[in-house]
Design a protein around this motif. Structure first.
Motif, mmCIF file in Angstrom:
data_model
loop_
_atom_site.group_PDB
_atom_site.id
_atom_site.type_symbol
_atom_site.label_atom_id
_atom_site.label_comp_id
_atom_site.label_asym_id
_atom_site.label_seq_id
_atom_site.Cartn_x
_atom_site.Cartn_y
_atom_site.Cartn_z
ATOM 1 N N PRO A 91 0.796 -1.235 0.000
ATOM 2 C CA PRO A 91 0.000 0.000 0.000
ATOM 3 C C PRO A 91 0.834 1.294 0.000
ATOM 4 O O PRO A 91 0.423 2.285 -0.599
ATOM 5 C CB PRO A 91 -0.824 -0.095 1.285
ATOM 6 N N HIS A 92 1.998 1.297 0.658
ATOM 7 C CA HIS A 92 2.825 2.516 0.672
ATOM 8 C C HIS A 92 3.362 2.818 -0.731
ATOM 9 O O HIS A 92 3.319 3.946 -1.207
ATOM 10 C CB HIS A 92 3.987 2.367 1.657
ATOM 11 N N THR A 93 3.859 1.769 -1.368
ATOM 12 C CA THR A 93 4.358 1.922 -2.737
ATOM 13 C C THR A 93 3.221 2.324 -3.673
ATOM 14 O O THR A 93 3.411 3.143 -4.573
ATOM 15 C CB THR A 93 4.995 0.590 -3.207
ATOM 16 N N ALA A 94 2.034 1.758 -3.432
ATOM 17 C CA ALA A 94 0.885 2.068 -4.283
ATOM 18 C C ALA A 94 0.497 3.542 -4.176
ATOM 19 O O ALA A 94 0.097 4.160 -5.171
ATOM 20 C CB ALA A 94 -0.299 1.173 -3.924
ATOM 21 N N VAL A 95 0.627 4.121 -2.997
ATOM 22 C CA VAL A 95 0.376 5.562 -2.850
ATOM 23 C C VAL A 95 1.316 6.332 -3.784
ATOM 24 O O VAL A 95 0.899 7.246 -4.505
ATOM 25 C CB VAL A 95 0.561 6.023 -1.378
ATOM 26 N N ALA A 96 2.575 5.921 -3.796
ATOM 27 C CA ALA A 96 3.556 6.606 -4.642
ATOM 28 C C ALA A 96 3.235 6.408 -6.124
ATOM 29 O O ALA A 96 3.331 7.348 -6.925
ATOM 30 C CB ALA A 96 4.963 6.111 -4.326
ATOM 31 N N ILE A 97 2.841 5.198 -6.501
ATOM 32 C CA ILE A 97 2.518 4.936 -7.912
ATOM 33 C C ILE A 97 1.316 5.789 -8.328
ATOM 34 O O ILE A 97 1.318 6.423 -9.387
ATOM 35 C CB ILE A 97 2.224 3.427 -8.145
ATOM 36 N N ASN A 98 0.310 5.839 -7.466
ATOM 37 C CA ASN A 98 -0.886 6.631 -7.762
ATOM 38 C C ASN A 98 -0.545 8.121 -7.927
ATOM 39 O O ASN A 98 -0.950 8.759 -8.904
ATOM 40 C CB ASN A 98 -1.909 6.440 -6.635
ATOM 41 N N ILE A 132 10.320 5.169 -8.848
ATOM 42 C CA ILE A 132 9.351 5.184 -7.748
ATOM 43 C C ILE A 132 9.936 4.347 -6.622
ATOM 44 O O ILE A 132 10.333 3.195 -6.833
ATOM 45 C CB ILE A 132 7.993 4.608 -8.210
ATOM 46 N N VAL A 133 10.040 4.941 -5.456
ATOM 47 C CA VAL A 133 10.674 4.248 -4.344
ATOM 48 C C VAL A 133 9.661 3.321 -3.675
ATOM 49 O O VAL A 133 8.583 3.751 -3.284
ATOM 50 C CB VAL A 133 11.253 5.270 -3.343
ATOM 51 N N SER A 134 10.012 2.029 -3.582
ATOM 52 C CA SER A 134 9.122 1.027 -2.993
ATOM 53 C C SER A 134 9.619 0.684 -1.598
ATOM 54 O O SER A 134 10.758 0.254 -1.424
ATOM 55 C CB SER A 134 9.102 -0.220 -3.874
ATOM 56 N N THR A 135 8.746 0.873 -0.578
ATOM 57 C CA THR A 135 9.237 0.860 0.795
ATOM 58 C C THR A 135 8.881 -0.374 1.615
ATOM 59 O O THR A 135 9.367 -0.522 2.730
ATOM 60 C CB THR A 135 8.758 2.116 1.540
ATOM 61 N N ALA A 136 8.008 -1.239 1.119
ATOM 62 C CA ALA A 136 7.689 -2.439 1.916
ATOM 63 C C ALA A 136 7.302 -3.598 1.008
ATOM 64 O O ALA A 136 6.806 -3.402 -0.103
ATOM 65 C CB ALA A 136 6.569 -2.159 2.910
ATOM 66 N N SER A 137 7.496 -4.805 1.515
ATOM 67 C CA SER A 137 7.037 -6.004 0.813
ATOM 68 C C SER A 137 5.506 -6.050 0.884
ATOM 69 O O SER A 137 4.933 -5.784 1.939
ATOM 70 C CB SER A 137 7.621 -7.246 1.483
ATOM 71 N N PRO A 138 4.837 -6.417 -0.216
ATOM 72 C CA PRO A 138 3.368 -6.514 -0.171
ATOM 73 C C PRO A 138 2.885 -7.510 0.884
ATOM 74 O O PRO A 138 1.785 -7.356 1.416
ATOM 75 C CB PRO A 138 2.992 -6.992 -1.579
#
Ligand SMILES: *Cc1c(COP(=O)(O)O)cnc(C)c1O
Length: 495
Positions: A398-405, A422-428
């Motif tokens: 969800p954190h990465t998804a905020v960034a993608i959005n 896009i920086v991805s900060t946690a494993s799904p």
């Protein structure tokens, strides 16, 4: 290289002093007095190197009172074995010139590991030079990820103790299990009845409590911080912005010197501030896009120059970004200010007394020249998880998804098609329920059942650090009132 404080810039200290103390005595944050500059040859030299070698080159520019052999050993200890991906921070192309920088292949599956695997080495080295052999006591208030990453980083590190407080109802089921099952002989974990702000306020109060400080002193101990106010948390994060850029060159997506964008899912402003330092050092950056969830205080700030913390606190599916006071913004404002700590003291007195401040026009235009801001709510976050998986076969937390959005909206609105990370900060797998919902799947009561279903749908295996928690018995079950935290600290330290 010397460091000073955002609230008292007559001060001049070493990096060891800044890291050993965590925060300056008058409450300011330590910052370098001068940001080191690099040229395009420096960047070109990083391209063939491993992550550890890249880290050594960048860190040695800032940690000038650390020896070369010390930095070599520290980076080896932090990154050689603890990460499950051989690249440590791999860059994954998801479409066209849009890439995801995965920062969650460390022991706790969140980006906090990038800094917290290194911090214990930096801190024990610093303490040897600064704290006269005292035992360092790390107190942490966590909304989930920092607590576990700090526990894992400091577990059984000689000369340190670590105590973590988390809000009993404010962390995900997996985050809670990660912390309550923590191994190690120098660790302690306690839930508090309250939210993250209560935990944070409690910890800050203990830090500055004269009686507690005296007790510690009499027992040959001293406090430090593992939160991102500590310079030792920030400096390791500068490395992966250079590393991502080097990988963009290596893959032929850009030529050296070409500018790129970074989009960063933001809470306390530590991660994106590291990108700002990289840019100031000479990394070619076009825009830093600051992505927030429904707690959108930073989006408003970047648009208007007004920072207003008096607003409703939203609990979201991206809990590590549920925050109203982004501590590290203070460092950015200092670097962009006209007259240093005098100006910062004015702004932060206003924040304390009135709950808000507004920066001068001139500072706002400097901010807007570099930063863009955007936010999205839980519904859009989950929709983005679903769309990104469907269109690009990429599973995001969800954190990465905020960034993608936020990035997608930015690209559409501005027409800016600069190559982007896009920086991805946690494993799904750390947030399986929200991810399943995003994929349009029903939830189940059992967390591990949901992980297994996610594995089947995505074809990506859950990290063993998370799947392996199944069936482990909690070791720390204590829950305290927020007024009793001092007693808990004494109990844990045997005072
Ligand atoms: C801590 C965290 C963030 C926010 O990072 P800041 O440096 O506080 O802005 C974002 N995502 C995840 C998963 C985190 O753990």
């Amino acid at each position: 290289m010397n460091y000073t404080s955002t609230r008292n810039d007559t001060l001049s200290v070493s990096s060891s002093f800044a890291i050993a103390n965590g925060i300056s005595a008058e409450g300011g944050l330590f910052i370098p007095t001068e940001i080191p500059k690099v040229n395009s040859d420096f960047i070109a030299s990083l391209v063939p190197l491993s992550y550890i070698e890249r880290a050594r080159k960048v860190l040695s520019l800032y940690l000038t009172d650390f020896g070369k052999t010390e930095i070599d050993a520290d980076t080896e200890g932090a990154y050689a074995t603890g990460f499950t991906n051989e690249k440590v921070a791999p860059l994954v192309n998801i479409h066209d010139n849009v890439n995801v920088l995965e920062l969650w292949h460390g022991p706790t599956c969140a980006f906090k590991d990038m800094a917290l695997q290194l911090l214990p080495y930096l801190l024990t080295g610093s303490a040897k030079r600064i704290s006269e052999g005292r035992e360092t006591v790390i107190l942490v208030a966590t909304s989930g990820d920092t607590g576990k990453a700090a526990l894992e980083g400091f577990r059984d590190v000689e000369g340190t103790r670590i105590l973590v407080f988390y809000p009993s109802d404010g962390v995900s089921a997996v985050q809670k299990l990660q912390m309550t099952t923590q191994a190690g002989k120098n660790v302690g974990v306690c839930a508090i009845k309250g939210n993250f702000d209560d935990a944070q306020t409690g910890v800050k109060t203990i830090f500055t409590d004269d009686e507690v400080k005296k007790q510690l002193h009499d027992n040959n101990m001293t406090f430090s911080s593992a939160n991102s106010i500590n310079w030792g948390r920030l400096v390791p994060q500068i490395v992966y912005y250079f590393s991502a850029y080097a990988d963009m060159i290596a893959s032929g997506q850009i030529v050296n010197g070409e500018k790129i964008n970074f989009t960063v899912p933001t809470g306390n402003f530590g991660n994106i501030l590291a990108a700002f330092y990289a840019m100031e050092m000479g990394l070619p950056v076009n825009k830093l896009i600051c992505a927030s969830n429904a707690n959108n205080v930073l989006t408003e700030f970047i648009e208007t120059g007004r920072y207003n913390r008096l607003r409703t606190f939203h609990t979201t599916v991206s809990p590590s970004m549920d925050i109203l006071v982004s501590s590290n913004l203070e460092r950015l404002l200092y670097h962009l200010s006209e007259n240093g700590s005098a100006e910062i003291n004015e702004l932060f007195t206003a924040l304390k007394e009135n709950g808000e401040y507004t920066v001068p026009e001139k500072m706002l235009s400097k901010i807007q020249a570099v930063f863009a801001g955007g936010c999205c709510d839980d519904t859009d976050t989950k929709a983005t998880i679903g769309e990104t998986f469907k269109e690009y076969n990429y599973l995001s937390d969800p954190h990465t998804a905020v960034a993608i959005n936020v990035y997608n909206s930015y690209r559409e609105k501005t027409g800016d098609t600069t190559p982007t990370v896009i920086v991805s900060t946690a494993s799904p797998y750390k947030f399986s329920p929200a991810v399943l919902e995003g994929l349009g799947e029903a939830l189940s009561a059992d967390e591990f059942d949901m992980m297994e279903r996610l594995e089947k749908i995505s074809g990506v295996k859950a990290p063993s650090q998370l799947a392996g928690l199944k069936g482990t018995a909690p070791r720390f079950t204590e829950i305290c009132e927020k007024t009793d935290m001092r007693g808990v600290v004494y109990g844990m330290l045997g005072l």
